[in-house]
Design an enzyme around this catalytic site. Sequence first.
Site, PDB file in Angstrom:
ATOM      1  N   ASP A   1       0.840  -1.205   0.000  1.00  0.00           N
ATOM      2  CA  ASP A   1       0.000   0.000   0.000  1.00  0.00           C
ATOM      3  C   ASP A   1       0.868   1.245   0.000  1.00  0.00           C
ATOM      4  O   ASP A   1       1.682   1.456   0.895  1.00  0.00           O
ATOM      5  CB  ASP A   1      -0.901  -0.002   1.244  1.00  0.00           C
TER       6      ASP A   1
ATOM      7  N   TYR B   1       2.949  10.124  -0.602  1.00  0.00           N
ATOM      8  CA  TYR B   1       4.102   9.561   0.107  1.00  0.00           C
ATOM      9  C   TYR B   1       5.402   9.859  -0.636  1.00  0.00           C
ATOM     10  O   TYR B   1       6.488   9.763  -0.047  1.00  0.00           O
ATOM     11  CB  TYR B   1       3.980   8.044   0.283  1.00  0.00           C
TER      12      TYR B   1
ATOM     13  N   LYS C   1      -3.137   5.937  -3.917  1.00  0.00           N
ATOM     14  CA  LYS C   1      -4.213   6.873  -3.598  1.00  0.00           C
ATOM     15  C   LYS C   1      -3.993   8.202  -4.308  1.00  0.00           C
ATOM     16  O   LYS C   1      -2.849   8.652  -4.443  1.00  0.00           O
ATOM     17  CB  LYS C   1      -4.272   7.120  -2.077  1.00  0.00           C
TER      18      LYS C   1
ATOM     19  N   HIS D   1      -7.811   9.747  -1.260  1.00  0.00           N
ATOM     20  CA  HIS D   1      -7.067   9.761   0.004  1.00  0.00           C
ATOM     21  C   HIS D   1      -7.817  10.465   1.143  1.00  0.00           C
ATOM     22  O   HIS D   1      -7.788  10.003   2.283  1.00  0.00           O
ATOM     23  CB  HIS D   1      -5.701  10.421  -0.223  1.00  0.00           C
TER      24      HIS D   1
END
Length: 280
Positions: free
Chosen positions: A49, A54, A83, A116
């Site tokens: 994931d 990120y 996401k 998200h």
Amino acid sequence: MITHLHDTTTLHNGVKMPWLGLGVFQVEEGPELVDAVKSAMAHGYRSIDTAAIYGNESGVGQGIREGLQQAGIPRDALFVTSKVWNADLGYEETLAAYETSLRKLGLDYLDLYLIHWPVAGKYKDAWRALETLYKAGKVKAIGVSNFQVHHLEDLMADAEIVPMVNQVEYHPRLTQQEVQAFCRQHGIQMEAWSPLMQGQLLDHPFLQELARHYGKSVAQIILRWDLQNGVVTIPKSTRPHRIVENANVFDFALTTEDMARISALDANLRIGPDPDNFDF
């Protein structure tokens, strides 16, 4: 009964999703990230994931490619989630963001793509984009993250497709019972992020007592609680021994009484942002 790392839950569209996966939040691009993904796959993980925000999709993609080769398994044996970030919520923007994530990951498709955060006034257009991607066969399943019941109700009022997954902050101090009940009622699989409360629960006296009783670590007790509650979980770690430990939760079961005692620790306590009050 969930008894193996390869055990899956079946989403409402028939897609199988592993109950346990590796999360990579706050893991920066670089060898540590690549090695963590490869290590997880080598030790049997089949779910990874990540998210656009990120900033590590390229490293995750490298780890996946090397990990698949090392393990000698095909791409379709792996379940990969990313996401769409808040700045890219919108119909055309979300379609473009999906292609960007695919390119960074070096993949032909994603198994799961999530919105998200429930940014007011934006998530419905983003959801239409996800429905388009799904109907075109570009993603196997679509869902949301950090949606509370009223967000889900609002989204589903206009949606053609009910979200398959809702990934939320979930741990013994934040059990999200109302959200979970709604998700169960509508066939939405709930998934936990930050299941260990970023380590803040590891020295909790009651959980330590349970860990001693079962001959397990506190982390293993919490992750088993997630699974027995029917919640998919994606603990984050970059350390190989911890990655192995987190997956060693399939050879025991918590009693009904102990499950209830852990759930009773709920204090509606968040370590992440409040989905009803965030400004990013």
